[in-house]
Design an enzyme around this catalytic site. Structure first.
Site, PDB file in Angstrom:
ATOM      1  CB  ALA A 104      -2.136   7.298  -3.425  1.00  0.00           C
ATOM      2  CB  SER A 133      -0.943  -0.018   1.209  1.00  0.00           C
ATOM      3  OG  SER A 133      -1.935   0.971   1.075  1.00  0.00           O
ATOM      4  CG  ASN A 134      -0.342   4.654  -1.445  1.00  0.00           C
ATOM      5  OD1 ASN A 134      -0.988   5.497  -0.842  1.00  0.00           O
ATOM      6  ND2 ASN A 134      -0.835   3.999  -2.491  1.00  0.00           N
ATOM      7  CG  HIS A 135       3.165   6.450   3.879  1.00  0.00           C
ATOM      8  ND1 HIS A 135       2.995   5.945   5.138  1.00  0.00           N
ATOM      9  CD2 HIS A 135       4.356   5.994   3.447  1.00  0.00           C
ATOM     10  CE1 HIS A 135       4.063   5.224   5.471  1.00  0.00           C
ATOM     11  NE2 HIS A 135       4.902   5.240   4.459  1.00  0.00           N
TER      12      HIS A 135
END
Lengths: 230, 230
Positions: B107, B40-42
């Site tokens: 995102a 995943s991402n922030h």
């Protein structure tokens, strides 16, 4: 009024962990690929936070090393926040001296990306390969210390639960392991309930199916019994 | 009283998006490696949720397709929750007919693991290789539809921000792109503030540095101006 009564009942109950120092880990770890991307897992931290809360109620002095979670710190708990497995190991080793019990409840990422890019990786190819290296094994590292605390692990499995749990207990040299089958609905990672089975060298105990607070309480009672017999 | 006054002021203000239908995406996506691990991402989803809230205040009918975030749904917004990029694309295409504006604020993970294991992968080797394949490009897919909504993207970059943003605007055939430099503190993924610069084919506009609600408002005003001139 009900919540206050519950807290009072907890605080008024027996204190089998009075005078004991408990260190535990909770939540997932995040392993960076670059400044924006990471690998992680579905651990909510609920079980570890429930253990911390119940341990305080049972009289323990509690230090909680937590990965990124959306949970409030239980009253009376000393909390240390970390992101990656390497940071978690460092925090655990720093807090370890003098601890009577260690519970590794965090879902530590087994692997991390070999290289962490300084800048965001641009997508370019249809396929990409990420090379991963093994993370340090926090639980096994704690179990190898001399002297060491009573060391407890968790096994979150989707199949062959007892076999994997007993294998992990022996391989890592743990005193006790709590196994749960995360393939079942309403128990494990994001659930509010759990159905743990505790295994130790010459025994086991099923805790039934209940909320994580009750599971935590039953688990800590069992740990206290083991400590008293050492 | 101040918050209520602000809401009232918002609701009493001009409605440049009255009668317009806005579809937007927000948050990260999660790409499963197995039942417990993911990439995943922030992204916190804050910017997308701020856009949804402000768009309602400006009179739009808003549908929000969101990845996993810890945010409450703004009043008046229709929210559809998804996990992966493929699920997000499916939800977007299903909601797309009749939309006047699409803002891709999520995102979206560029890659997903080639194979998703049915059971938890056992760690065994010191190193491991994860093969990744490109995810569908939701923004470009929307921009290629005929007819298509006014299509807006985001570029979150850590270096060469304008160059990458303008390249993305042209390559994906967008009408407008909002760029931010996520390498700077207090703007971007988890921050409450942002400092967006909007780029379109023959112009650009810097929105200064302010909270995400204000940035969202300024961005929607610019989009409304573009729609009025079409």
């Amino acid at each position: 009024a009900i919540a206050a009564a519950t807290v009072e009942a907890l605080n008024a109950g027996p204190k089998p962990l009075a005078g004991k120092k408990l260190l535990l880990t909770a939540g997932p770890t995040r392993e960076a690929l670059d400044p924006v991307r990471f690998m992680s897992n579905h651990s909510s931290g609920k079980m570890g936070f429930a253990l911390a809360e119940q341990a305080v109620a049972l009289g323990a002095e509690v230090t909680l090393v937590s990965g990124p979670v959306s949970l409030a710190t239980p009253a009376g708990v000393t909390r240390i926040d970390v992101e990656s497995a390497e940071q978690m190991l460092e925090a655990v080793l720093a807090a370890l001296p003098g601890q009577d019990i260690f519970i590794g409840c965090a879902a530590v990422a087994d692997y991390r990306p070999l290289a962490v890019a300084d800048n965001k990786i641009k997508k370019s190819n249809e396929r990409m390969v990420v090379e991963l290296v093994r993370n340090p094994d926090i639980l096994a590292t704690v179990a190898q210390q001399q002297p060491r605390p009573f060391t407890v692990g968790f096994a979150a499995e989707t199949d062959n639960v007892e076999q994997y749990a007993r294998d992990k207990l022996a391989r890592k040299g743990l005193d006790l392991i709590a196994a749960n089958d995360v393939s079942k609905p309403d128990q494990g990672f994001n659930a509010n309930h759990n159905a743990l089975t505790l295994y130790w060298a010459d025994g086991h105990k099923s805790l039934g199916h209940s909320d994580k607070g009750q599971q935590a309480r039953l688990m800590l009672d069992t740990i206290a019994d083991h400590l008293a017999c050492q």
